[in-house]
Design an enzyme around this catalytic site. Sequence first.
Site, PDB file in Angstrom:
ATOM      1  N   LYS A  94       0.797  -1.231   0.000  1.00 11.91           N
ATOM      2  CA  LYS A  94       0.000   0.000   0.000  1.00 11.91           C
ATOM      3  C   LYS A  94       0.832   1.284   0.000  1.00 11.91           C
ATOM      4  CE  LYS A  94      -4.373  -0.965  -0.129  1.00 11.91           C
ATOM      5  NZ  LYS A  94      -5.339  -0.198  -0.914  1.00 11.91           N
ATOM      6  N   SER A 143       0.721 -10.061  -0.789  1.00 13.39           N
ATOM      7  CA  SER A 143       0.528  -8.604  -0.770  1.00 13.39           C
ATOM      8  C   SER A 143       0.660  -7.955   0.598  1.00 13.39           C
ATOM      9  CB  SER A 143      -0.822  -8.249  -1.385  1.00 13.39           C
ATOM     10  OG  SER A 143      -1.855  -8.903  -0.690  1.00 13.39           O
TER      11      SER A 143
HETATM   12  C1  LIG Z   1      -2.719  -7.047   2.069  1.00 12.19           C
HETATM   13  C2  LIG Z   1      -3.699  -6.539   1.080  1.00 12.19           C
HETATM   14  N1  LIG Z   1      -3.954  -7.277  -0.016  1.00 12.19           N
HETATM   15  C3  LIG Z   1      -4.835  -6.859  -0.933  1.00 12.19           C
HETATM   16  C4  LIG Z   1      -5.534  -5.676  -0.807  1.00 12.19           C
HETATM   17  C5  LIG Z   1      -6.507  -5.255  -1.869  1.00 12.19           C
HETATM   18  O1  LIG Z   1      -5.989  -4.183  -2.604  1.00 12.19           O
HETATM   19  P1  LIG Z   1      -6.880  -3.332  -3.608  1.00 12.19           P
HETATM   20  O2  LIG Z   1      -7.898  -2.601  -2.784  1.00 12.19           O
HETATM   21  O3  LIG Z   1      -5.929  -2.420  -4.285  1.00 12.19           O
HETATM   22  O4  LIG Z   1      -7.535  -4.303  -4.523  1.00 12.19           O
HETATM   23  C6  LIG Z   1      -5.285  -4.856   0.301  1.00 12.19           C
HETATM   24  C7  LIG Z   1      -5.974  -3.589   0.487  1.00 12.19           C
HETATM   25  O5  LIG Z   1      -5.820  -2.885   1.451  1.00 12.19           O
HETATM   26  C8  LIG Z   1      -4.346  -5.300   1.272  1.00 12.19           C
HETATM   27  O6  LIG Z   1      -4.081  -4.564   2.362  1.00 12.19           O
END
Ligand SMILES: Cc1ncc(COP(=O)(O)O)c(C=O)c1O
Length: 497
Positions: free
Chosen positions: A44, A302
């Site tokens: 993020k 992520s």
């Molecule tokens: C760890 C994680 N993965 C995935 C996402 C999803 O991201 P996006 O809202 O850009 O699809 C987030 C959103 O905060 C996140 O914190």
Amino acid sequence: MILSSRVYEVAQETPLQYATTLSTKLKNSIYLKREDLQPVFSFKIRGAYNKISHLTEKQREKGIVCCSAGNHAQGVALASTKLKVKAKIVMPISTPSIKVDAVRHHGGDFSEIILYGDNFDEAQAEARRLESEEGYTMIAPFDDPLVIAGQGTCGLEILKQSMGKDIDAIFICCGGGGLLAGIAAIIKRIRPEIKVIGVEAADAPGMTQSLLAGRVVSLPTVGLFADGAAVKTIGRETFRLCSQFVDDMIIVSTDEICAAIKDGFNDTRIVLEPAGALAIAGVKRYISKNGIVGKSFVATASGANMDFDRMRFVADRADNRETLISVKIPEVPGSFRQLYEQIFPRNVTEFSYRYQESSFAHIFLSFHAKNAEDASKVLDKLREKEYEVIELSDNEMAKVHARHLAGGRSPNVKNEVLYRFEFPEKPGALNLFLQKISSSWNVSLFHYRNHGADVGRVLVGLQIPPEEQQKFDHFLQVLGYTYFDETDNPVYTRFLL
Ligand SMILES: Cc1ncc(COP(=O)(O)O)c(C=O)c1O
């Protein structure tokens, strides 16, 4: 726009790591894009920093505002510190202190944390008020071209790092769609032959449904387990880009996400948060559904802002080798041993029983099978020996509640109905639930266990005389919690009635 993003003043170029154990298990090469290694433990920071660094001098002087209880808040806090821009970060009052503290740590003197409202919507309304009435610039979590471009730098790194490798598809987690849109846009421009596949939680499939409908669809409710990706309404811009560049979407269950957290841990020794493991769950499902062998895939890891308290729930669910069953056995000496002989040498992981004054007994039992075939072999063997067996591995009531309720039988209770409820977990939530549920009818059974998840799960038996059924139905509607009628669940009739 992605090429001119200025994220590296604070973000890291994270490794694309070959996942040895997972690759061997899946018979394909799996690479993890390690966004958990960013200074805020998620991707993020890329989007937040890119957006804030592009503000005008006047906007910077006035300051920024955002609303988030999660990773976006940490990204904005760290970016505002690095860029010396004052930030107001609005979070719901009930935000766990660990998350507030993390934002405070990254934001230092530049971020002011405003705890406001009982839920996310109320906090967001306050952030919007600060934007419209007081002139702060809103830093959106996903639906902004500069945020999307910042997240897209992750895709650019994947391209660079996978040069010379024959990557077949990239799996990307999707909440509001910022990361998915950003990565998809750059991949399709440079290497369009690589498939881009978005992954969503089964109880928050906003992008999947919107792409199917051909327009942005708002979900009435979303499951909270993968909280980072629990978004009711995806973005307009993210939708536009994903419609153009995303090849496919996959949805995965809570149990699949938990198993993916375990897979991530096995290869990295890092505990990914549920949203952070979505893409791993997606690649696993894709490979098994299509019977693929010998290909190469990338999955985004992520984020790793995992609440420690949730690990118990995750560990319970991650074990997909565990098969939960109920078996009826004769109430005679030696029955237990004879039953176990059918399962041995497999490991029994749980065994619950209580005497019930009859010629037979019901046993709750779970065991570790090597795989699904091995589990079926055991069930077939038991049935051949004329045991009455019910498979409970997909029975949510049995897994969450009944297995923890030893000796709860009460044959004399009249007019009992059994309901399972789910409600957003926050301090005082159980108390509120009790106030609402116990005012009108006698509670004859109750089970709640804090799973460290964002959703509270309760099993309740209530005595409802037939003439009050209508009043009860009305009560359920007004209560507003997700509920399931479990009165006919075989686990209830076998173990609790
Ligand atoms: C760890 C994680 N993965 C995935 C996402 C999803 O991201 P996006 O809202 O850009 O699809 C987030 C959103 O905060 C996140 O914190």
